[in-house]
Scaffold this motif. Structure first.
Motif, PDB file in Angstrom:
ATOM      1  N   VAL A   1      -8.262   7.621  -5.279  1.00  0.00           N
ATOM      2  CA  VAL A   1      -8.652   6.385  -5.979  1.00  0.00           C
ATOM      3  C   VAL A   1      -7.957   5.181  -5.353  1.00  0.00           C
ATOM      4  N   ALA A   2      -6.667   5.341  -5.021  1.00  0.00           N
ATOM      5  CA  ALA A   2      -5.926   4.253  -4.371  1.00  0.00           C
ATOM      6  C   ALA A   2      -6.548   3.903  -3.021  1.00  0.00           C
ATOM      7  N   GLY A   3      -7.014   4.922  -2.280  1.00  0.00           N
ATOM      8  CA  GLY A   3      -7.673   4.682  -0.993  1.00  0.00           C
ATOM      9  C   GLY A   3      -8.984   3.924  -1.154  1.00  0.00           C
ATOM     10  N   ILE A   4      -9.761   4.284  -2.177  1.00  0.00           N
ATOM     11  CA  ILE A   4     -11.028   3.592  -2.442  1.00  0.00           C
ATOM     12  C   ILE A   4     -10.762   2.137  -2.821  1.00  0.00           C
ATOM     13  N   VAL A   5      -9.763   1.926  -3.658  1.00  0.00           N
ATOM     14  CA  VAL A   5      -9.405   0.566  -4.072  1.00  0.00           C
ATOM     15  C   VAL A   5      -8.974  -0.259  -2.866  1.00  0.00           C
ATOM     16  N   SER A   6      -8.223   0.350  -1.950  1.00  0.00           N
ATOM     17  CA  SER A   6      -7.762  -0.387  -0.771  1.00  0.00           C
ATOM     18  C   SER A   6      -8.930  -0.783   0.122  1.00  0.00           C
ATOM     19  N   LYS A   7      -9.948   0.068   0.228  1.00  0.00           N
ATOM     20  CA  LYS A   7     -11.143  -0.270   1.009  1.00  0.00           C
ATOM     21  C   LYS A   7     -11.863  -1.463   0.383  1.00  0.00           C
ATOM     22  N   PHE A   8     -12.002  -1.438  -0.940  1.00  0.00           N
ATOM     23  CA  PHE A   8     -12.611  -2.551  -1.655  1.00  0.00           C
ATOM     24  C   PHE A   8     -11.786  -3.822  -1.441  1.00  0.00           C
ATOM     25  N   PHE A   9     -10.477  -3.673  -1.506  1.00  0.00           N
ATOM     26  CA  PHE A   9      -9.562  -4.799  -1.307  1.00  0.00           C
ATOM     27  C   PHE A   9      -9.732  -5.394   0.088  1.00  0.00           C
ATOM     28  N   GLN A  10      -9.943  -4.548   1.101  1.00  0.00           N
ATOM     29  CA  GLN A  10     -10.129  -5.040   2.464  1.00  0.00           C
ATOM     30  C   GLN A  10     -11.388  -5.883   2.596  1.00  0.00           C
ATOM     31  N   ILE A  11     -12.437  -5.515   1.880  1.00  0.00           N
ATOM     32  CA  ILE A  11     -13.679  -6.301   1.914  1.00  0.00           C
ATOM     33  C   ILE A  11     -13.429  -7.692   1.359  1.00  0.00           C
ATOM     34  N   ILE A  12     -12.740  -7.755   0.213  1.00  0.00           N
ATOM     35  CA  ILE A  12     -12.465  -9.054  -0.414  1.00  0.00           C
ATOM     36  C   ILE A  12     -11.550  -9.884   0.469  1.00  0.00           C
TER      37      ILE A  12
ATOM     38  N   MET B   1       0.833  -1.207   0.000  1.00  0.00           N
ATOM     39  CA  MET B   1       0.000   0.000   0.000  1.00  0.00           C
ATOM     40  C   MET B   1       0.865   1.253   0.000  1.00  0.00           C
ATOM     41  N   ALA B   2       1.945   1.230   0.790  1.00  0.00           N
ATOM     42  CA  ALA B   2       2.866   2.382   0.816  1.00  0.00           C
ATOM     43  C   ALA B   2       3.501   2.591  -0.553  1.00  0.00           C
ATOM     44  N   THR B   3       3.872   1.497  -1.207  1.00  0.00           N
ATOM     45  CA  THR B   3       4.453   1.586  -2.547  1.00  0.00           C
ATOM     46  C   THR B   3       3.447   2.143  -3.542  1.00  0.00           C
ATOM     47  N   THR B   4       2.192   1.676  -3.441  1.00  0.00           N
ATOM     48  CA  THR B   4       1.136   2.143  -4.348  1.00  0.00           C
ATOM     49  C   THR B   4       0.891   3.647  -4.183  1.00  0.00           C
TER      50      THR B   4
ATOM     51  N   GLY C   1     -12.268 -14.175  -5.952  1.00  0.00           N
ATOM     52  CA  GLY C   1     -11.325 -13.272  -6.613  1.00  0.00           C
ATOM     53  C   GLY C   1     -11.776 -12.882  -8.012  1.00  0.00           C
ATOM     54  N   LEU C   2     -12.321 -13.842  -8.754  1.00  0.00           N
ATOM     55  CA  LEU C   2     -12.795 -13.573 -10.114  1.00  0.00           C
ATOM     56  C   LEU C   2     -13.973 -12.600 -10.105  1.00  0.00           C
ATOM     57  N   ILE C   3     -14.943 -12.847  -9.205  1.00  0.00           N
ATOM     58  CA  ILE C   3     -16.103 -11.956  -9.102  1.00  0.00           C
ATOM     59  C   ILE C   3     -15.664 -10.544  -8.691  1.00  0.00           C
ATOM     60  N   ALA C   4     -14.749 -10.476  -7.717  1.00  0.00           N
ATOM     61  CA  ALA C   4     -14.251  -9.175  -7.265  1.00  0.00           C
ATOM     62  C   ALA C   4     -13.528  -8.445  -8.388  1.00  0.00           C
ATOM     63  N   SER C   5     -12.748  -9.171  -9.185  1.00  0.00           N
ATOM     64  CA  SER C   5     -12.024  -8.555 -10.295  1.00  0.00           C
ATOM     65  C   SER C   5     -12.970  -7.995 -11.343  1.00  0.00           C
ATOM     66  N   ILE C   6     -14.022  -8.751 -11.647  1.00  0.00           N
ATOM     67  CA  ILE C   6     -15.006  -8.296 -12.642  1.00  0.00           C
ATOM     68  C   ILE C   6     -15.713  -7.030 -12.157  1.00  0.00           C
ATOM     69  N   ILE C   7     -16.160  -7.047 -10.882  1.00  0.00           N
ATOM     70  CA  ILE C   7     -16.841  -5.878 -10.317  1.00  0.00           C
ATOM     71  C   ILE C   7     -15.912  -4.668 -10.313  1.00  0.00           C
TER      72      ILE C   7
ATOM     73  N   SER D   1     -12.275 -13.595   2.065  1.00  0.00           N
ATOM     74  CA  SER D   1     -11.338 -14.703   1.848  1.00  0.00           C
ATOM     75  C   SER D   1     -10.796 -15.237   3.167  1.00  0.00           C
ATOM     76  N   ALA D   2     -10.434 -14.318   4.070  1.00  0.00           N
ATOM     77  CA  ALA D   2      -9.914 -14.740   5.374  1.00  0.00           C
ATOM     78  C   ALA D   2     -10.991 -15.447   6.192  1.00  0.00           C
ATOM     79  N   GLY D   3     -12.236 -14.991   6.077  1.00  0.00           N
ATOM     80  CA  GLY D   3     -13.345 -15.641   6.776  1.00  0.00           C
ATOM     81  C   GLY D   3     -13.567 -17.066   6.296  1.00  0.00           C
ATOM     82  N   LEU D   4     -13.493 -17.253   4.978  1.00  0.00           N
ATOM     83  CA  LEU D   4     -13.633 -18.603   4.427  1.00  0.00           C
ATOM     84  C   LEU D   4     -12.517 -19.516   4.934  1.00  0.00           C
ATOM     85  N   ALA D   5     -11.290 -19.001   4.914  1.00  0.00           N
ATOM     86  CA  ALA D   5     -10.145 -19.803   5.371  1.00  0.00           C
ATOM     87  C   ALA D   5     -10.252 -20.109   6.862  1.00  0.00           C
ATOM     88  N   ALA D   6     -10.641 -19.100   7.658  1.00  0.00           N
ATOM     89  CA  ALA D   6     -10.760 -19.306   9.104  1.00  0.00           C
ATOM     90  C   ALA D   6     -11.857 -20.312   9.439  1.00  0.00           C
TER      91      ALA D   6
END
Length: 198
Positions: A118-129, A89-92, A171-177, A133-138
């Protein structure tokens, strides 16, 4: 869960207040987010000292090398995952600042914060995904642990295959959205900037 929900609610309420009422812009969004996280942390700390299952005392905070070794081994994967997110995120953000300034439109003072926003909005979306994913794994951890204990390794392998398939689908659904939303946002942003410039 309640402490996290309260922090998120504070963030949602104070975001528009800090941004539009106080006119703090991006700084206002950051203040609202940090404020919500601080409240969540305080509530979680207060809850730790009021739990009925066990009580924290001075002895709970003593350094125990044997226990710390176990904690480090268990937490290393999570630590590496979190620190890699922070570094990426720092690099982005740095790339947005550096290369956004080279753009003909975003180099103008009034539009210079758009790439970072825009990078901040993308990171928020990324956190949801990531949370999904972490919930499924847990959710699979107790099932995997039970079957490993019962030496049913084929079940664990089947579980891993299903989990990886579902994670790939998420991941595929998130990428399409994301790609569709990005295309629409870029079109509307370019159109509004072009109209203002003209």
């Amino acid at each position: 869960m309640a402490t996290l929900a309260i922090g998120a609610l504070i963030n949602v309420i104070f975001d528009p207040v800090c941004i539009y009422v106080l006119h703090w812009g991006m700084m206002g969004a950051a203040v609202a987010t940090i404020g919500g996280q601080i409240v969540s942390a305080i509530l979680a700390a207060a809850y730790l000292f009021k739990m009925k299952a066990f009580r924290l005392d001075k002895d709970s905070f003593h350094f125990r090398p044997g226990l710390m070794k176990k904690i480090i081994f268990l937490g290393a994967a999570s630590f590496l995952s979190q620190i890699s997110i922070v570094l990426s995120m720092a690099t982005t953000i740095n790339m947005c600042v550096k290369y956004g300034a080279k753009d003909a439109i975003f180099s103008q003072a009034e539009y210079s914060q758009i790439p970072t926003a825009v990078a901040g909005i993308v990171s928020k979306f990324f956190q949801i995904i990531i949370s999904v994913s972490a919930g499924l794994a847990a959710g699979c951890i107790p099932i995997a642990g039970y079957n490993i204990g019962a030496q049913q390794y084929s079940r664990v392998q089947g579980l891993m295959k299903r989990l990886m398939s579902v994670e790939a689908l998420v991941g595929l659904i998130a990428s399409i959205i994301f790609l569709q939303s990005l295309e629409k946002s870029l079109q509307s942003s370019v159109l509004s900037v072009t109209c203002e410039s003209a």
